[in-house]
Design a protein around this motif. Structure first.
Motif, mmCIF file in Angstrom:
data_model
loop_
_atom_site.group_PDB
_atom_site.id
_atom_site.type_symbol
_atom_site.label_atom_id
_atom_site.label_comp_id
_atom_site.label_asym_id
_atom_site.label_seq_id
_atom_site.Cartn_x
_atom_site.Cartn_y
_atom_site.Cartn_z
ATOM 1 N N THR A 1 0.829 -1.210 0.000
ATOM 2 C CA THR A 1 0.000 0.000 0.000
ATOM 3 C C THR A 1 0.861 1.255 0.000
ATOM 4 O OG1 THR A 1 -1.740 -1.178 1.213
ATOM 5 C CG2 THR A 1 -1.815 1.231 1.239
ATOM 6 N N LEU A 2 1.952 1.222 0.775
ATOM 7 C CA LEU A 2 2.804 2.397 0.933
ATOM 8 C C LEU A 2 3.898 2.488 -0.125
ATOM 9 C CD1 LEU A 2 3.234 2.293 4.819
ATOM 10 C CD2 LEU A 2 1.842 3.901 3.512
ATOM 11 N N PHE A 3 3.913 1.582 -1.074
ATOM 12 C CA PHE A 3 5.002 1.506 -2.049
ATOM 13 C C PHE A 3 5.292 2.862 -2.712
ATOM 14 C CE2 PHE A 3 7.140 0.459 -5.970
ATOM 15 C CZ PHE A 3 7.975 -0.600 -5.614
ATOM 16 N N PRO A 4 4.288 3.592 -3.236
ATOM 17 C CA PRO A 4 4.594 4.880 -3.877
ATOM 18 C C PRO A 4 5.212 5.896 -2.925
ATOM 19 C CG PRO A 4 2.372 4.142 -4.438
ATOM 20 C CD PRO A 4 2.843 3.282 -3.324
ATOM 21 N N VAL A 5 4.852 5.818 -1.650
ATOM 22 C CA VAL A 5 5.416 6.742 -0.665
ATOM 23 C C VAL A 5 6.851 6.365 -0.336
ATOM 24 C CG1 VAL A 5 5.129 7.701 1.652
ATOM 25 C CG2 VAL A 5 3.118 7.123 0.297
ATOM 26 N N LEU A 6 7.104 5.076 -0.151
ATOM 27 C CA LEU A 6 8.444 4.618 0.223
ATOM 28 C C LEU A 6 9.468 4.947 -0.850
ATOM 29 C CD1 LEU A 6 7.534 1.113 1.733
ATOM 30 C CD2 LEU A 6 7.660 3.327 2.878
ATOM 31 N N LEU A 7 9.053 4.950 -2.097
ATOM 32 C CA LEU A 7 9.984 5.258 -3.187
ATOM 33 C C LEU A 7 10.617 6.633 -3.024
ATOM 34 C CD1 LEU A 7 8.106 4.020 -6.406
ATOM 35 C CD2 LEU A 7 10.230 3.102 -5.462
#
Length: 994
Positions: A764-770
């Motif tokens: 879910t947080l993948f775009p933020v973690l990038l």
């Protein structure tokens, strides 16, 4: 005589405690139809095809207390009219065999099986046949209704004398005198499930489960109230149900068992006087719709037909008692067992938890049901709230939002749930249809109950005395009309929002039925601009009057100025226009005050270290596990952190559109000006270092606000996001991802330490973690599945992560392999911490194999991973050949003395790498001794204390051995200092104080 002065089964105005009874007395169990929950559904919320739609637009729920009604009458002993012949019956059979009634059943079933939009939006959609628990229905009598009601407390409600429980199937059984009942009045308070029960009744008939009647014809009294043209009964039926055009002509001439359903009688103004409504026995004669209803109930029109009427208590007496065969009250889920059954069925439905694995979702569903059941057994306030089936729906919908939301589209907000809940129960409702002003019920609630809610929030109070109620409801009552409206509100709506407190010693006070509803109504009260001083109200009214007459005055003054050229007339005209302009500027300051209130309440420092609001809601529903609070123990201070969040949510475009349907208008310009006035204050305070739980509330506020431009500016100012120790549920992860997606700026640091993350959270947080440079993921039980997600993250071409901390996660050998693959292809990572991640020698070997392909890593922490000499030396050998790696942490591993000597021989200037293994470096103290001890102290709560003690003992022996090998007094002093720190740590570890 006015309604305010008539007997309504309640005591005089001054006594708010003595309200009409709303709960049934018995707590005994009853038979339950496992078919449909009294979900608050608006039966007309889905657009309907002409043929299938019976124009059923009535609302769910019921009303709040009983009116003065009569029990006797309305029973029929006659038979069919003499004109009913065998020829007519034969003709009718031919019609029935032609499929007209079957087509009617099919169209009704299709229409009444529709669930409201909210039902599909805020959770999986369930058919009435799948999830339904029949509410308790009790037979009523005139004598009982006229009895003065005792104080409205839970104890009195449970001690009320039992009344006969009657099922929906038996409403038309013979009465106590043996007469066949033809007319039934089914009444109940708002939210008790009247409309849902009728929907279920119609669906049952369509499926053959109501064999008593051969034909069912439902009508909405709201729909009938909007029709002013004269129409015949025959035309009215065929207009709504075209499939019955061949059946209607023979209705009167046959023995067909017909049931008319009249839902929402409070919408119609009926006059049973002969002078007001003339007699009519001809189905073909055009008359007003209200006259058709009156003559059906009089049994003058289609006397053999059965009729069931649903209404709120205040409208019960609009039908004279002689025309009613049975009164029945819907008492909701007055039995806790019914509440448990509803929650069990609703929360255990397949698909309720989304797309997760079946085993995990089933376990979570069972756990939710168990916790909710235990909370109900405590006779908590939620038990009193869930007496209303509509609140049971709200509880389940909120739990679905909290636990099973994997993504949050803009339409899914907590404010949206509460706004939609109110729309389901109050959409299109006027408080009193007999009042010429037709005041919206929700607008009345916002002005009165909202004022009570707001004053409670400002004084941090949740319990209200009778004096508090009088101050909010009765102090400004001046006219007969206002008193009548208040009486209707007390009768029909009061118990929907307020219920007696269950806390010992507070039985005579009232609380909001659902705690969060107090904050919602307080927010609505403020945003609607109802919080005004007397001067502001007078100024507004005067401005409106002057504004209305200014145009007429301008015309007159222009004419006079041409005839009499007086110079003062234009001046007078300009003065008239000044006041409305001046007041518009003052009203603009009101919006500034709303924005100021919202910002101040959002960042109250005394609430900084509470749980975040989502956890607070969860606790209010499921309770807090642990010992019960002692009655003499001082209660915690009340917190109202949802109040500013609801204010922001109400200003969103979607919620304003729904509130517009409820009669609560918030203009676009007002919302824009409030957001503009709030922006600087909110962004400035949000930029400060907020505690993790308060930061989560801030992010949730931005999500509820649904203003993308505002959110983007607020998020752009956040360079570091610290949410450590916040339990990041799927919902919170979705909120974080949604809010952060409004911008594309890089985040300097994202701290998600000890946040209960898993592989799904990382997806879910993948775009933020990038976009995060420093990423803290310690203490999250991240296993190999999560490491696979991290591998994909680090291999992404847009990844900017430079520091990754995965300490104290069960990474294991397989997880290490995934991370090793990531190291081989990553171009941004410079620091990687795998401290205490159960790598073992195989995991370290996997990392060593791929480390040579990396070109950017500068620091690698493999401490406390049970590495032996072989694995440690293998990693160091690869590190010596690495272009940028200059520091490897290897302390608290199973390294022998030989391995230590080999590692001690490394020189930074010669080998290009430094290995941190012990607190010593040859015959000197290591430059990193304090760093190593600090790491131990920070992680001690999560490490095996016995193993830490053993390692500290080895470090102490190494220090003492190295000290004995040097003659330098300065070095000896340094050794002694470090030894004292280690001994102190060992002592505290032994005492349990560390």
């Amino acid at each position: 005589m006015s309604r305010a002065m008539q007997c309504q089964g309640c005591l005089p105005w001054a006594s708010w405690a003595q309200l009409p009874r709303a709960l049934a007395g018995s707590r005994g169990t009853r038979s339950v139809s496992v078919c449909a929950a009294a979900v608050p559904g608006e039966l007309g919320s889905v657009p309907c095809p002409r043929e299938a739609c019976p124009c059923w637009t009535s609302l769910p729920g019921g009303a709040a207390a009983r009116g003065c009604v009569r029990y006797q009458g309305g029973s029929q002993e006659g038979s069919a009219q003499p004109g009913s012949s065998r020829h007519g019956q034969s003709q009718l059979r031919n019609v029935a065999s032609s499929g007209a009634i079957k087509k009617h059943q099919k169209s009704l079933s299709a229409w009444f099986s529709h669930q409201p939009n909210e039902e599909r939006q805020f959770g999986p959609s369930f058919s009435l046949d799948a999830v339904h628990v029949d509410p308790v229905i009790r037979e009523s009598s005139l004598e009982e209704i006229l009895q003065p009601s005792p104080d409205l407390t839970i104890q009195n409600q449970l001690q009320q004398p039992r009344r006969k429980v009657i099922s929906l199937q038996n409403l038309f059984d013979v009465d106590a005198c043996g007469r066949q009942v033809k007319n039934v009045v089914l009444y109940g308070t708002v939210g008790t499930g009247k409309s849902t029960l009728i929907k279920k009744m119609v669906v049952d008939w369509c499926h053959g489960r109501l064999p008593r009647f051969e034909l069912v014809i439902p009508f909405s009294c709201e729909d009938l109230s909007h029709s002013h043209a004269h129409v015949s009964l025959r035309r009215l039926i065929t207009k709504k149900y075209q499939h019955l055009r061949d059946v209607v002509p023979v209705l009167e001439a046959s023995n067909l068992r017909v049931l008319f359903i009249l839902n929402g009688l409070e919408r119609l103004n009926l006059d049973f006087r002969l002078a007001g409504t003339e007699l009519c026995c001809d189905p073909n004669e055009p008359v007003p719709p209200s006259a058709i209803v009156v003559n059906l109930l009089r049994k003058y029109l289609l006397p053999e037909a059965s009729i069931i009427v649903t209404t709120r208590p205040s409208a019960v007496r609009r039908i004279p008692g002689k025309y009613v065969g049975r009164y029945a009250e819907i008492c909701g889920f007055s039995d806790t067992n019914l509440q448990k059954l509803y929650f069990q069925m609703r929360l255990s439905q397949p698909g309720c938890s989304g797309e997760e694995s079946q085993d995990r979702s089933s376990a979570e569903q069972e756990n939710l049901v168990e916790m909710l059941s235990r909370n109900l057994e405590r006779h908590n306030q939620i038990t009193a709230a869930c007496f209303l089936p509509s609140y049971c729906w709200l509880v389940c919908t909120t739990l679905h939002f909290l636990y099973f939301t994997r993504t949050v589209p803009p339409s899914q907000t907590l404010t949206g749930i509460y706004t939609s809940f109110l729309r389901l129960n109050f959409s299109g409702e006027v408080l009193d249809s007999t009042d010429p002003n037709h005041i919206s019920m929700m607008k009345y609630v916002a002005k009165t109950v909202g004022k009570l809610a707001y004053e409670g929030v400002m004084s941090r109070k949740t319990c209200f005395s009778e004096e508090d109620l009088r101050q909010c409801f009765e102090v400004e009552m001046k006219t007969e009309s206002e008193l009548n409206l208040l009486e209707v509100f007390r009768s029909d709506v009061f118990r929907f929002f307020l219920s007696p407190c269950v806390q010992p010693g507070k039985e005579h006070t009232f609380v909001f039925t659902i705690p969060a509803m107090q904050e919602y109504l307080a927010a609505l009260y403020v945003v609607l601009g109802e919080k005004k001083t007397l001067a502001q109200r007078v100024g507004k009214e005067l401005s409106e009057v002057i504004g209305k007459v200014s145009e007429d005055v301008a015309v007159v003054l222009n004419i006079i100025s041409k005839v009499l050229p007086l110079r003062f007339l234009p001046v007078l005209f300009n003065l008239l226009k000044i006041f409305p302009r001046y007041f518009s500027r003052v009203s603009g300051k009101d919006r500034d005050a709303i924005a100021h209130t919202m910002a101040e309440e959002l960042f109250k420092e005394e609430d900084y270290y509470n749980d975040d609001v989502l956890d607070q809601i969860n606790s209010s529903i499921l309770g807090v596990e642990g010992p019960m609070r002692h009655p003499d123990e001082a209660p915690d201070d009340e917190v109202f952190e949802l109040f500013p969040i609801f204010m922001g949510g109400i200003l969103s475009r979607r919620n304003r559109a729904i509130l517009e349907q409820l009669g609560c208008s918030i203009k676009n310009l007002a919302a824009f000006e409030i957001a503009k006035a709030m922006k600087k204050t909110v962004i400035r305070k949000g930029r400060k270092g907020l505690p993790p739980s308060e930061l989560m509330d801030y992010l949730f506020f931005l999500h509820e606000f649904q203003n993308e431009r505002f959110t983007a500016e607020a998020i752009r100012s956040l360079r570091a996001v610290n949410l450590s120790s916040v339990k990041m549920t799927p919902l919170k992860c979705s909120v974080l991802a949604s809010v952060m997606s409004t911008t594309c700026h890089e985040v300097e640091e994202l701290n998600l330490t000890s946040c209960n993350l898993d592989s799904g959270s990382l997806r879910t947080l993948f775009p933020v973690l990038l976009r995060c440079k420093a990423l803290h993921l310690q203490l999250n039980s991240l296993g190999s599945d999560a490491c696979k997600e991290i591998r994909d993250l680090l291999l992404h071409d847009k990844c900017v992560v430079s520091s990754l901390r995965l300490a104290n996660n069960p990474v294991g050998e397989q997880g290490a392999r995934y991370l090793a693959e990531a190291l081989a292809g990553n171009r941004s990572l410079t620091q990687l911490s795998l401290l205490h991640t159960a790598l073992g020698d195989p995991g370290a070997e996997a990392i060593a194999q791929h480390l040579a392909q990396n070109r950017h890593l500068q620091e690698l922490n493999l401490g406390y991973n049970s590495l032996t000499d072989t694995a440690a030396l293998r990693v160091v050998e690869v590190a010596k050949r690495h272009e940028t790696l200059d520091k490897v942490h290897l302390y608290f591993n199973d390294i022998s003395e030989d391995g230590k000597r080999a590692l001690d021989s490394l020189r930074m200037d010669r080998d290009g790498v430094r290995a941190l293994v012990f607190l010593t470096a040859g015959t000197d103290v290591s430059d990193y001794w304090s760093h190593i001890l600090n790491v131990v102290q920070r992680n001690l709560p999560f490490w095996d204390r016995e193993r830490v003690r053993q390692h500290l003992a080895l470090l102490l022996q190494d220090l003492e051995s190295s000290r004995s090998q040097t003659a330098n007094p300065w070095r000896k002093a340094k050794f002694l200092r470090v030894e004292s720190e280690v001994k102190k740590m060992l002592g505290e570890l032994q005492d349990g104080s560390l």
